[in-house]
Structures are given as structure tokens and as C-alpha cells.
Design an enzyme around this catalytic site. Structure first.
Site, mmCIF file in Angstrom:
data_model
loop_
_atom_site.group_PDB
_atom_site.id
_atom_site.type_symbol
_atom_site.label_atom_id
_atom_site.label_comp_id
_atom_site.label_asym_id
_atom_site.label_seq_id
_atom_site.Cartn_x
_atom_site.Cartn_y
_atom_site.Cartn_z
ATOM 1 N N ARG A 112 37.389 17.252 7.064
ATOM 2 C CA ARG A 112 35.967 16.054 6.397
ATOM 3 C C ARG A 112 35.560 16.981 4.728
ATOM 4 N NH1 ARG A 112 31.155 18.421 4.518
ATOM 5 N NH2 ARG A 112 29.483 18.618 5.916
ATOM 6 N N GLU A 211 25.139 10.132 4.603
ATOM 7 C CA GLU A 211 23.876 11.964 4.094
ATOM 8 C C GLU A 211 25.330 11.002 1.772
ATOM 9 O OE1 GLU A 211 23.891 16.443 3.394
ATOM 10 O OE2 GLU A 211 23.775 15.601 5.796
ATOM 11 N N ARG A 215 31.945 10.509 3.492
ATOM 12 C CA ARG A 215 32.584 11.053 4.005
ATOM 13 C C ARG A 215 34.010 10.708 4.223
ATOM 14 N NH1 ARG A 215 28.232 14.469 6.661
ATOM 15 N NH2 ARG A 215 27.058 15.927 4.323
ATOM 16 N N CYS A 257 23.230 17.376 -0.957
ATOM 17 C CA CYS A 257 22.269 19.034 0.326
ATOM 18 C C CYS A 257 23.050 20.149 -0.237
ATOM 19 C CB CYS A 257 22.858 18.745 1.755
ATOM 20 S SG CYS A 257 21.850 20.218 2.676
ATOM 21 N N THR A 259 24.607 22.662 0.700
ATOM 22 C CA THR A 259 25.495 23.137 1.387
ATOM 23 C C THR A 259 26.476 23.183 1.090
ATOM 24 O OG1 THR A 259 24.793 21.953 3.366
ATOM 25 C CG2 THR A 259 22.909 23.913 2.868
ATOM 26 N N ARG A 266 34.735 20.279 5.247
ATOM 27 C CA ARG A 266 34.377 20.955 6.590
ATOM 28 C C ARG A 266 36.004 21.140 7.742
ATOM 29 N NH1 ARG A 266 32.037 20.120 12.195
ATOM 30 N NH2 ARG A 266 30.853 22.206 12.441
ATOM 31 N N ARG A 295 29.688 26.285 16.144
ATOM 32 C CA ARG A 295 29.128 25.121 16.292
ATOM 33 C C ARG A 295 29.363 25.115 18.411
ATOM 34 N NH1 ARG A 295 28.523 20.987 11.898
ATOM 35 N NH2 ARG A 295 27.153 22.716 10.650
ATOM 36 N N GLU A 300 26.135 20.970 14.927
ATOM 37 C CA GLU A 300 24.863 21.649 14.779
ATOM 38 C C GLU A 300 23.902 21.408 15.880
ATOM 39 O OE1 GLU A 300 23.491 22.775 10.237
ATOM 40 O OE2 GLU A 300 23.464 20.814 10.545
#
Length: 347
Positions: A112, A211, A215, A257, A259, A266, A295, A300
Site C-alpha cells: 500500500r 489517515e 490509501r 504522519c 513515519t 508499506r 508485526r 501494529e
């Protein structure tokens, strides 16, 4: 606004880098969209167990509040403020024949990326009207998808119970954001302006205004990582003909975010490694060597079930998309070899 007091046991990067001096220098600054330091740090101030604790409200946040964001980005990504990011979405450059053609280890593969619309505030700083505008332009882009990517958009507002149940069953439906996203301002006006698109084969999915504003997700059963990546890239290119994405030569694709900056990618597999699961030291040695994250299968902070893990790339910024997927692929090959060796020893 007063300087927040972080308890001694708070380990977030926000608590580490928001010194009183940095706070004083930034507390009265605003981006041109009116996004403030208070909004950027609210999630980490309210949730003292945050790992990071900051969110950007627009692309400008990364420069206006650079005194806070730069050291956090450097620590998390090992990426300095003078570094440049390069993108490479060419599947031909990926060397990834299926590492598990018999399907003994890899259950599914999922890649993604996060994307946000250029010249628009990010989720924490967006207005309701702007969010609705993002939704309508993104949906227009999604309806340009053809062939195996063709599908349907399901708005969350007014979604019927049957559609909801079937999307939950397929693990497609995103729920209202967790407390971290809530404190960042990402749940405002829920569920308006949000929805899910998926193709008819259920191998391709787009979340709108979760978020990040998009996505984009490609997935399928088994371990054909290159096929999953190729599908993702063709979808991104098609959507981009209608919607331009926020990008900078320094930080790559812009996300709320820090990160996720850079590739915003990802790449992951669900993989069964019951023997390696009994020797976490050996397991972690391999994943560390290939910059991978372990994970549980529900994402997470979750546990493994029956020795099945979610393995994904850890690095996102300062490497290309092809390198991120290659890291994951090479690491998975090494994990399968180690698992096979252990099963031979145990028989």
C-alpha cells in the site's frame, strides 16, 4: 498555550525533541492554512504512550515547524535535512520471482501507499468542504480505472448494513480512527467525505480520507510480490491522470504522519514461520539485516497467531519504492530458507 509537561516515562520522539526552547520558537507560528503547533502536537500530548506524537496539517507544516519535525524525521528515518528523496515505481527494476510457488509459507501479499492531494491541507488541518472536494476529485480519478482495476466506490455515509458487513468480512472497511488519530483531528465530521473503492476481483482497494486522503492498496493470496507491485503502480499512474499528489524533492510523497514520508509505502506479507517463531533472536537477526518490521497478523501492537506474522519494510524515506519492495522480498527469501533449515533439523 503552555509548554506541555511530559512524565519521565514518556518515550515519544515529541517529548524528546520538543524542548522548551523549540516550543518557544514555534508556539506562535502558523502555516498559511492556519495550522498551529498546538494542533501538530495534540496527539502526542494527549497520548503519552505515542511512539512519535506529531502530525502535519499541510505540506508547509514540515517547513514552518522544521525545528521539531527535522530531528524527529532524522531519528526515525536516518534522513538529514540536506538529503534528497528519489522515487522509482518501475516494476521492471524489481527482481522478485515468486519465492514460494507451492504456497507453503506466504499466505498473502499486500502493498500500500499513502497519497495526499497537492495544494490541499492534510487530514489534521482540512476543512469539511475541502475534504468533500478531495473525495469528489478522487472518485472521479477512480472511475478512470479499467480492466482488472475497474470497480465501485462505496461512500461510508449512508452505507447499508449489508454492504458494511460484507466489507468488514473482507477486512476492507476502515473504522473510525483510533485515539491517536482522533487527537490529531483526523476523525472530524465522521463519516462524511470518506469511503472505499474496490475492484471486482477484490485485489485492489482505495481508502478515501482515512489517515491520508488516499490509501492505495494492492493485494492477493500467495507470494507473487511482483504482480502485486505491478498492479499498484498501474493504478497509481491511472489515478494521477486526474489527481496530482503532494510531493517534495526533499521528503518525497507528503503524508500527515512523518513515519510514512518518502515512498509512503508499506510492502508486506502474511507468512507462516512456526519454527522461527520459537527463536525470536534468529528471527529478528534476519529482519534487522533487511530493514524489516515484524508485526502480529492484525497489524501494529498485535500478537502472532499460529506462527503467522506480518513482515514489512521499515525504511520509507531516502530509498526508492523498488528498493523498499526489494528489501521485503530479499528478507522473505532469507526467512523462508531459515524456516526450511529449522524444519529439517526438527524432523
Amino acid at each position: 498555550m503552555n509548554y506541555p509537561n511530559f512524565p519521565d516515562d514518556c518515550n515519544s520522539l515529541l517529548s524528546k525533541y520538543l524542548t522548551p526552547e523549540v516550543f518557544d520558537a514555534l508556539k506562535n507560528k502558523k502555516t498559511s492554512n492556519g495550522f498551529t503547533l498546538g494542533q501538530a502536537i495534540n496527539s502526542g500530548v494527549k497520548n503519552l504512550d505515542s511512539g512519535i506524537g506529531v502530525y502535519a496539517g499541510d505540506q508547509e507544516s514540515y517547513s514552518v515547524f522544521a525545528a521539531l519535525f527535522d530531528p524527529i524525521i532524522e531519528e526515525y528515518h536516518g534522513f538529514r535535512k540536506e538529503d534528497a528523496h528519489k522515487s522509482n515505481l518501475n516494476p521492471e527494476d524489481l527482481n522478485a520471482p515468486n519465492p514460494d510457488p507451492e504456497g507453503l509459507y506466504i499466505i498473502s501479499t499486500r502493498i500500500r501507499v499513502g497519497r495526499n492531494v497537492d495544494h490541499m491541507p492534510l487530514g489534521p488541518g482540512i476543512s469539511k468542504e475541502q475534504r468533500d472536494q478531495v473525495e469528489s476529485s478522487v472518485v472521479e480519478g477512480l472511475y478512470t480505472l479499467e480492466g482488472e482495476l475497474a470497480g465501485k466506490y462505496y461512500p461510508l455515509l449512508g452505507m447499508s448494513k449489508e454492504v458494511q458487513d460484507s466489507l468488514i468480512k473482507d477486512h476492507f472497511l476502515f473504522k473510525e480512527g483510533d485515539r491517536f488519530l482522533d487527537a490529531a483531528g483526523l476523525n472530524r465530521n465522521w463519516p462524511e467525505g470518506r469511503g472505499i473503492y474496490h475492484n471486482n476481483d477484490k485485489t485492489f482497494l482505495v481508502w478515501v480520507n482515512e489517515e491520508d486522503q488516499l490509501r492505495i492498496i494492492s493485494m492477493q493470496k500467495g507470494g507473487d510480490i511482483k504482480e502485486v507491485f505491478t498492479r499498484l503502480v498501474s493504478a497509481i499512474k491511472s489515478i494521477e491522470t486526474k489527481v496530482s499528489f503532494a510531493y517534495s524533492d526533499h521528503l518525497g510523497y507528503i503524508t500527515s504522519c512523518p513515519t510514512n514520508l518518502g515512498t509512503a509505502m508499506r510492502a508486506s506479507v502474511h507468512i507462516a514461520l512456526p519454527n522461527l517463531a520459537k527463536d525470536m533472536e534468529a528471527f529478528k537477526k534476519i529482519t534487522d539485516a533487511y530493514h524489516l518490521q515484524i508485526r502480529g497478523i492484525h497489524g501494529e501492537h498485535s500478537q502472532s497467531e499460529d506462527g503467522v506474522y506480518d513482515i514489512s519494510n521499515r525504511r520509507r524515506l531516502g530509498i526508492t519504492e523498488v528498493e523498499a519492495v526489494q528489501d521485503m522480498y530479499d528478507g522473505v527469501v532469507a526467512l523462508i530458507e531459515a524456516e526450511k533449515a529449522l524444519s529439517e533439523v526438527r524432523h
